[in-house]
Structure formats: C-alpha cells, structure tokens
Write a protein that holds these residues in place. Structure first.
Motif, PDB file in Angstrom:
ATOM      1  N   ARG A  16       5.700  -0.049   9.707  1.00 51.54           N
ATOM      2  CA  ARG A  16       4.454  -0.150  10.475  1.00 51.54           C
ATOM      3  C   ARG A  16       3.647  -1.371  10.032  1.00 51.54           C
ATOM      4  N   GLN A  17       3.465  -1.537   8.709  1.00 51.89           N
ATOM      5  CA  GLN A  17       2.695  -2.669   8.196  1.00 51.89           C
ATOM      6  C   GLN A  17       3.377  -3.988   8.553  1.00 51.89           C
ATOM      7  N   THR A  18       4.702  -4.018   8.464  1.00 54.67           N
ATOM      8  CA  THR A  18       5.443  -5.231   8.808  1.00 54.67           C
ATOM      9  C   THR A  18       5.228  -5.600  10.269  1.00 54.67           C
ATOM     10  N   LEU A  19       5.320  -4.611  11.152  1.00 50.94           N
ATOM     11  CA  LEU A  19       5.078  -4.868  12.581  1.00 50.94           C
ATOM     12  C   LEU A  19       3.645  -5.338  12.819  1.00 50.94           C
ATOM     13  N   GLU A  20       2.694  -4.738  12.125  1.00 51.54           N
ATOM     14  CA  GLU A  20       1.300  -5.180  12.247  1.00 51.54           C
ATOM     15  C   GLU A  20       1.156  -6.624  11.778  1.00 51.54           C
ATOM     16  N   GLY A  24       6.161   3.594   6.646  1.00 50.30           N
ATOM     17  CA  GLY A  24       4.869   2.948   6.387  1.00 50.30           C
ATOM     18  C   GLY A  24       5.009   1.453   6.225  1.00 50.30           C
ATOM     19  N   GLN A  25       6.064   1.024   5.534  1.00 43.14           N
ATOM     20  CA  GLN A  25       6.289  -0.415   5.396  1.00 43.14           C
ATOM     21  C   GLN A  25       6.689  -1.045   6.726  1.00 43.14           C
ATOM     22  N   ASP A  52      10.675  -7.369  -4.549  1.00 43.82           N
ATOM     23  CA  ASP A  52      11.396  -6.173  -4.987  1.00 43.82           C
ATOM     24  C   ASP A  52      10.956  -4.886  -4.301  1.00 43.82           C
ATOM     25  N   ARG A  53       9.669  -4.722  -4.017  1.00 46.11           N
ATOM     26  CA  ARG A  53       9.190  -3.479  -3.389  1.00 46.11           C
ATOM     27  C   ARG A  53       9.410  -3.449  -1.883  1.00 46.11           C
ATOM     28  N   ALA A  54       9.755  -4.586  -1.301  1.00 43.20           N
ATOM     29  CA  ALA A  54       9.943  -4.647   0.150  1.00 43.20           C
ATOM     30  C   ALA A  54      11.210  -3.898   0.548  1.00 43.20           C
ATOM     31  N   LYS A  55      11.074  -3.053   1.565  1.00 42.71           N
ATOM     32  CA  LYS A  55      12.208  -2.309   2.101  1.00 42.71           C
ATOM     33  C   LYS A  55      12.649  -2.847   3.452  1.00 42.71           C
ATOM     34  N   ILE A  56      11.810  -3.673   4.076  1.00 41.12           N
ATOM     35  CA  ILE A  56      12.059  -4.193   5.427  1.00 41.12           C
ATOM     36  C   ILE A  56      11.476  -5.598   5.526  1.00 41.12           C
ATOM     37  N   GLU A  61       0.824  -1.209   0.000  1.00 38.39           N
ATOM     38  CA  GLU A  61       0.000   0.000   0.000  1.00 38.39           C
ATOM     39  C   GLU A  61       0.855   1.254   0.000  1.00 38.39           C
ATOM     40  N   THR A  62       2.171   1.096   0.253  1.00 35.14           N
ATOM     41  CA  THR A  62       3.074   2.242   0.284  1.00 35.14           C
ATOM     42  C   THR A  62       4.499   1.802  -0.023  1.00 35.14           C
TER      43      THR A  62
END
Length: 131
Positions: free
Chosen positions: A51-55, A48-49, A117-121, A42-43
């Motif tokens: 936060r989503q990863t922790l969630e 933002g990534q 590829d889009r994953a930063k974390i 989504e971002t």
C-alpha cells in the motif's frame, strides 16, 4: 486515452493488461519501496508495504502532473513469492484503494533481495499523459 492490447483469441487477463499503446508525455517512476517520505518503514506487514509503495508511486506521478490512470506499465519485485500469493486479496484491495480499477501492463517477480533490507516490495512504473 490508452489502448489496451488484447490479442485475438487470448483469455482476458485478470488484474493487468497484456499490452498498452499510448502516446504523450512519459513519466518514468523509479523503483519505490514501502517506506514513507522520510525514508522510514512504518510496517513490516507485506500488504502494508505494498500500500505504501503504491502511494509512493502515485506521489511521484503527481509531481510530474500524472495520475494513476496514466500508468501504462508496472513491474513488481518482491522478496517472497509465497507471501505475495498468500496475500492476493489484500493486495488487490490495496491496489484498488490507491490505483483504482485501472490495470496496466504488468510484470511481477521474486528477487533474492532488495537494496533496503526491510523492503519486501519494490515497484517501478511508467505513465503516459496524453497530448
């Protein structure tokens, strides 16, 4: 519920523990990344990534009957150390919002790339639910 291991004479770590002792039911959370439940990003914003990863980590924990305060260790893999260090305030806020003020043993490292590829974390975690 867990024992924080702080060697005598060592400076107190900020935002993590040097070690944790625990016993009980162990939950192993495989590497989670910053996409939603439908495997869609989504971002592309780093915080933002995170936060989503922790969630996502918390959602997997809940599926096993665990909560964030049961986490004993986390390993963070990110693709850009500079992006990580330049966003510490935002990362800290996202962490406290999702995990709270619980600081397990942690490791963090820059990697060349992640499989998506889009994953930063990517974050892997282990939790122990006391017996």
């Amino acid at each position: 519920m867990h024992e924080i291991l702080q060697p005598e004479g060592w400076a107190k770590p900020i935002g993590y523990a040097n070690g944790v002792a625990a016993s009980g039911r162990t939950i192993f959370v495989g590497g989670q990344i910053g996409w939603n439940a439908q495997c869609q990003f989504e971002t592309d914003d780093f915080v933002g990534q995170v936060r989503q990863t922790l969630e996502n980590v918390v959602t997997v924990l809940k599926a096993g009957g665990a909560e964030p305060h049961h986490i004993t260790t986390m390993t963070w893999y990110f693709t850009d150390k500079k992006e990580y260090t330049e966003n510490l305030r935002g990362l800290g806020q996202a962490y406290r919002d999702v995990i709270g003020r619980h600081f397990p043993a942690m490791a963090a490292m820059q990697v060349v790339a992640l499989v998506e590829d889009r994953a930063k974390i990517e974050i892997q975690a282990t939790a122990v639910i006391p017996e």
